[in-house]
Structure formats: C-alpha cells, structure tokens
Motif scaffolding. Structure first.
Motif, PDB file in Angstrom:
ATOM      1  N   VAL A  68      -6.994  22.064 -38.164  1.00 51.08           N
ATOM      2  CA  VAL A  68      -6.500  22.848 -36.758  1.00 51.08           C
ATOM      3  C   VAL A  68      -8.021  22.557 -36.036  1.00 51.08           C
ATOM      4  CG1 VAL A  68      -6.467  25.002 -35.774  1.00 51.08           C
ATOM      5  CG2 VAL A  68      -5.165  24.440 -37.796  1.00 51.08           C
ATOM      6  N   VAL A  69      -7.618  21.777 -34.784  1.00 48.95           N
ATOM      7  CA  VAL A  69      -8.852  21.412 -33.996  1.00 48.95           C
ATOM      8  C   VAL A  69      -8.725  21.901 -32.666  1.00 48.95           C
ATOM      9  CG1 VAL A  69      -7.771  19.476 -33.879  1.00 48.95           C
ATOM     10  CG2 VAL A  69      -9.960  19.518 -33.469  1.00 48.95           C
ATOM     11  N   TYR A  70      -9.733  22.049 -31.884  1.00 47.62           N
ATOM     12  CA  TYR A  70      -9.664  22.355 -30.448  1.00 47.62           C
ATOM     13  C   TYR A  70      -9.950  20.951 -30.171  1.00 47.62           C
ATOM     14  CZ  TYR A  70      -9.638  27.419 -30.656  1.00 47.62           C
ATOM     15  OH  TYR A  70      -9.279  28.745 -31.178  1.00 47.62           O
ATOM     16  N   LEU A  71      -9.207  20.458 -29.056  1.00 46.39           N
ATOM     17  CA  LEU A  71      -9.560  18.983 -28.571  1.00 46.39           C
ATOM     18  C   LEU A  71      -9.694  19.271 -26.998  1.00 46.39           C
ATOM     19  CD1 LEU A  71      -7.108  16.678 -30.059  1.00 46.39           C
ATOM     20  CD2 LEU A  71      -9.547  16.921 -30.607  1.00 46.39           C
ATOM     21  N   PHE A  72     -10.960  18.980 -26.628  1.00 41.53           N
ATOM     22  CA  PHE A  72     -11.320  19.273 -25.131  1.00 41.53           C
ATOM     23  C   PHE A  72     -10.872  17.939 -24.237  1.00 41.53           C
ATOM     24  CE2 PHE A  72     -13.808  22.168 -27.329  1.00 41.53           C
ATOM     25  CZ  PHE A  72     -14.067  23.130 -26.765  1.00 41.53           C
ATOM     26  N   HIS A  73      -9.765  18.339 -23.351  1.00 42.89           N
ATOM     27  CA  HIS A  73      -9.304  17.169 -22.496  1.00 42.89           C
ATOM     28  C   HIS A  73     -10.699  16.436 -21.643  1.00 42.89           C
ATOM     29  CE1 HIS A  73      -5.153  18.264 -22.730  1.00 42.89           C
ATOM     30  NE2 HIS A  73      -5.805  19.224 -23.583  1.00 42.89           N
ATOM     31  N   PRO A  74     -10.571  15.002 -21.533  1.00 46.51           N
ATOM     32  CA  PRO A  74     -11.611  14.217 -21.064  1.00 46.51           C
ATOM     33  C   PRO A  74     -11.715  14.329 -19.538  1.00 46.51           C
ATOM     34  CG  PRO A  74      -9.814  12.870 -21.815  1.00 46.51           C
ATOM     35  CD  PRO A  74      -9.611  14.271 -22.289  1.00 46.51           C
ATOM     36  N   ASP A  75     -10.534  15.026 -19.041  1.00 42.87           N
ATOM     37  CA  ASP A  75     -10.641  14.975 -17.374  1.00 42.87           C
ATOM     38  C   ASP A  75     -11.312  16.598 -16.909  1.00 42.87           C
ATOM     39  OD1 ASP A  75      -8.615  16.671 -18.267  1.00 42.87           O
ATOM     40  OD2 ASP A  75      -7.106  15.556 -17.070  1.00 42.87           O
ATOM     41  N   GLY A  76     -11.739  17.497 -18.103  1.00 44.43           N
ATOM     42  CA  GLY A  76     -12.071  18.652 -17.802  1.00 44.43           C
ATOM     43  C   GLY A  76     -10.919  19.731 -17.238  1.00 44.43           C
ATOM     44  N   SER A  77      -9.804  19.276 -17.701  1.00 43.71           N
ATOM     45  CA  SER A  77      -8.596  20.261 -17.254  1.00 43.71           C
ATOM     46  C   SER A  77      -8.460  21.094 -18.148  1.00 43.71           C
ATOM     47  CB  SER A  77      -7.279  19.431 -17.039  1.00 43.71           C
ATOM     48  OG  SER A  77      -6.995  18.835 -18.435  1.00 43.71           O
ATOM     49  N   GLY A  78      -8.855  21.309 -19.191  1.00 42.64           N
ATOM     50  CA  GLY A  78      -8.662  22.560 -20.112  1.00 42.64           C
ATOM     51  C   GLY A  78      -8.889  22.020 -21.655  1.00 42.64           C
ATOM     52  N   VAL A  79      -8.444  23.080 -22.793  1.00 43.68           N
ATOM     53  CA  VAL A  79      -8.676  22.447 -24.018  1.00 43.68           C
ATOM     54  C   VAL A  79      -7.368  22.635 -24.920  1.00 43.68           C
ATOM     55  CG1 VAL A  79      -9.527  24.760 -24.456  1.00 43.68           C
ATOM     56  CG2 VAL A  79      -9.987  23.025 -26.035  1.00 43.68           C
ATOM     57  N   SER A  80      -6.892  21.895 -25.976  1.00 41.75           N
ATOM     58  CA  SER A  80      -5.638  22.273 -26.565  1.00 41.75           C
ATOM     59  C   SER A  80      -5.879  22.452 -27.998  1.00 41.75           C
ATOM     60  CB  SER A  80      -4.899  20.751 -26.711  1.00 41.75           C
ATOM     61  OG  SER A  80      -4.253  20.765 -25.192  1.00 41.75           O
ATOM     62  N   LEU A  81      -5.484  23.665 -28.680  1.00 38.50           N
ATOM     63  CA  LEU A  81      -5.429  23.791 -29.858  1.00 38.50           C
ATOM     64  C   LEU A  81      -4.505  22.911 -30.583  1.00 38.50           C
ATOM     65  CD1 LEU A  81      -6.573  25.806 -32.238  1.00 38.50           C
ATOM     66  CD2 LEU A  81      -4.713  27.417 -31.628  1.00 38.50           C
ATOM     67  N   CYS A  82      -4.772  22.221 -31.583  1.00 35.03           N
ATOM     68  CA  CYS A  82      -3.821  21.232 -32.171  1.00 35.03           C
ATOM     69  C   CYS A  82      -3.807  21.538 -33.682  1.00 35.03           C
ATOM     70  CB  CYS A  82      -4.481  19.964 -31.646  1.00 35.03           C
ATOM     71  SG  CYS A  82      -4.661  19.502 -29.968  1.00 35.03           S
ATOM     72  N   LEU A  83      -2.692  20.895 -34.231  1.00 38.23           N
ATOM     73  CA  LEU A  83      -2.595  20.897 -35.559  1.00 38.23           C
ATOM     74  C   LEU A  83      -2.511  19.322 -35.782  1.00 38.23           C
ATOM     75  CD1 LEU A  83      -2.138  21.791 -38.407  1.00 38.23           C
ATOM     76  CD2 LEU A  83       0.524  21.739 -38.086  1.00 38.23           C
ATOM     77  N   SER A  84      -3.436  18.686 -36.412  1.00 44.30           N
ATOM     78  CA  SER A  84      -3.832  17.063 -36.509  1.00 44.30           C
ATOM     79  C   SER A  84      -4.063  16.589 -37.502  1.00 44.30           C
ATOM     80  CB  SER A  84      -4.784  16.901 -35.284  1.00 44.30           C
ATOM     81  OG  SER A  84      -4.496  17.211 -33.923  1.00 44.30           O
ATOM     82  N   HIS A  85      -3.899  15.282 -37.712  1.00 47.34           N
ATOM     83  CA  HIS A  85      -4.522  14.547 -38.857  1.00 47.34           C
ATOM     84  C   HIS A  85      -5.580  13.620 -38.261  1.00 47.34           C
ATOM     85  CE1 HIS A  85      -4.341  11.637 -42.062  1.00 47.34           C
ATOM     86  NE2 HIS A  85      -3.986  12.609 -42.788  1.00 47.34           N
TER      87      HIS A  85
END
Length: 339
Positions: A68-85
């Motif tokens: 599970v990871v927080y990915l910070f959007h490159p355009d500064g619009s926000g952050v997404s909590l993700c279930l990722s590989h």
C-alpha cells in the motif's frame, strides 16, 4: 525541496510507524515484518515521491511485490492512496518497466483474488491516474485501486488513517494468495512441500525450518484424492471407460474411448496454474502415449487450517498433452557413485 524530502523520507514514515500496532493487526500475520518507507530521489528528485507500507519478506523492494503506497501526483494536484505492485525491474544497472504481458497477468490475478473488495467504497476507484510521462504510466499499470485526496481538501488524520487501515485487508488477501501459491509464477504449497521432502532425502542431517505455506504429506494426499474425484467426473462426462491405476502405474488412470487407449495424469493443488511435479517415469510414459494422453490439473482447491475435507477447485485440461523440454526443470539428480 529539502522540506519535501524530510516529509517523505522521515515525517510520514514516522507517522505510520507510530501507528504500527493497528496496521500490523489489520494485516494479520503478514504484518509481523511490516514497515514504512519513503523515497523522493533516484539520482535526482523523483517526479512521483512515495511512502509505502509493506511486508519486508513479501516486498523486499519497491520494485517487487505488493504494498500500500501514497503516490504524490507530479502536477501537485494531490496524493493517491494506492494498492500497487512494483512497476519496474532492475536490468543491468537501470530500471525497466515490466512487460505488458506480465502486468496484465498480475492485474487479472489481483482482480480474481480481490473480487468485489472495493465495491462498497464509493471513494475508491480502480487503477490510478498520475500523468502522461513514462514513470507515471508504469505506476498506473500496476495499481489495482486508489483513493485520491485533492490538494487543499486533505481530510483529518483520523480519516486518513482509517482509509490506510482499510487498504490493509486487500493487501493481506494478496499476501495470503501468494502464500498459498495462487499467484502468477509462484510455487504452490504442495510443490514447496515436495521440495522440502527432496532436500531432506538429499541431506537428512540438516535441520531446515519449515516455511510458511507448505503442506504436509498427509494434507497433500487429501488434495490429490480430491483432484482424482473431480477427474473421474470429467472422464465420465467425456465418455471414457477408465480404471484408477495410481497405485500400480506411472499414471493415474488408464482410459479407453472409441477403441483407443489413453493415459491420464491428474494433479491437484491449492495454488494456481503454475507448475506440477513429474517423475521420470511419468514423463517417459506420457511422451510415449502422446497424443492419446491428457493432464488434468485441479487448481485453487480450498483446504483451511484444521480441515480434512478439501473443497472446490477448477479443472484445467491439457489434451493431448505434449511435454516440451523447455518447460521441464530438474529438481533432483541421481548420482551413481564410483566403485
């Protein structure tokens, strides 16, 4: 940029570690070796900084396994909590994106394991949208689900933490499926148990700890018998006359249909369609019997801890079954000693 680095590498991981007890509990046994990690540079500042929570044994690096990871959007619009590989692999001295085929298999598998896990969460979407450059596409391809928090409307800490805990359940499901061998390219519990048996025969004085996800010989036998029952149903439906010869021959059934004699092999597994164990005699017999031969694999059999009655399973039929050299791997060798 210095403040961002401190936030990503120190502050946010420390906040997650401070809530370790609840996060570990949400992951169950898979949380015992879980930890937080943040990164915002790879040579130069990353365009997508991230902070993840993961099992160190199941995802030793951000390029491998699920987390599970927080990915910070490159355009500064926000952050997404993700279930990722992990989206990339190390090749030589650099990173390359995983192939389309591998990613497609991973995502299909994850969807089959999770089912409608996020169906009741209106704020959660399938996948994630981060941008248009290569690294963003790589993350997007290997993200199962995400929840977006827009800049300026980040919810309170208790809401953020509740969402983080919520994402632990599907992560635990993926880890559990991997442990059972139900994963692309993974080794099933039955296969791992057989590997252990072979190692014990080769080096009986060595004391090897039993790892997670192995099945004992009695449990493997129960799985095999369950698979045989399902195979008999298929033989009847396909119009075969058959005899169970598993205790005397190097196959499980001798069958006859339309005046022709068939050789039938049956394998059962709690895992997915990954690999099966064959003896030398089985290989020789089926090569000689081709094309009047078949391999029946009953996969996804359910055998819960403490139970002695396997359930379910899907049947995959390979008929005629042609054994290809590049799909065979030696697990052990007989060495004749000089006299």
């Amino acid at each position: 940029m210095e403040q961002r680095g401190i936030l990503i590498r120190r502050t946010l991981p420390a906040e997650m570690e401070a809530r370790r007890t609840a996060l570990q509990a949400a992951l169950g046994k898979f949380g015992l070796d879980a930890k937080a990690e943040g990164k915002d540079n790879q040579g130069q500042m990353s365009r997508i900084p991230w902070v993840r929570w993961f099992s160190t044994s199941r995802s030793p690096s951000a390029t491998s396994g699920w987390y599970v990871v927080y990915l910070f959007h490159p355009d500064g619009s926000g952050v997404s909590l993700c279930l990722s590989h992990g989206s990339t692999q190390i090749v030589g001295t650099g990173f390359v994106n995983r192939s389309d085929a591998e990613v497609a298999e991973l995502m299909r598998w994850a969807a089959s394991v999770l089912g409608s896990e996020f169906g009741a969460d209106p704020g959660v979407r399938l996948g994630v949208e981060l941008g248009t450059f290569d690294l963003a596409r790589g993350y997007e391809r290997t993200t199962v689900a995400s929840k977006f928090y827009p800049k300026g409307r980040i919810p309170p800490d208790d809401v953020l933490f509740a969402d983080l805990v919520r994402f632990m359940s599907p992560l635990a499901k993926l880890y559990a499926a991997q442990e059972a061998g139900i994963a692309p390219g993974s080794i099933s519990a039955e296969m791992q148990g057989l590997y252990d048996d072979l190692e014990k025969l080769a080096s009986p004085i060595k004391d090897r700890p039993r790892g997670q996800g192995r099945l004992s010989a009695p449990l493997r036998k129960l799985v095999e018998l369950h698979a045989m029952t399902i195979a008999e149903r298929w033989l009847r439906d396909e119009g075969f006359e058959y005899k169970n010869v598993s205790t005397t021959d190097s196959c499980d059934f001798r069958a006859r249909r339309g005046g022709e004699d068939w050789v039938i092999e049956v394998k059962g597994t709690t895992g997915g369609l990954t690999s099966v164990l064959l003896t030398r005699n089985e290989v020789a017999l089926h090569r000689a019997g081709h094309p009047l031969n078949a391999l029946l694999v009953v996969h996804g059999i359910r055998l819960l801890e403490g139970e002695t009655s396997p359930k379910g399973g899907d049947l995959a039929v390979f008929s005629p079954w042609r054994l290809e050299d590049d799909r065979l791997s030696a697990l052990a060798f007989e060495y004749r000693l000089p006299t």
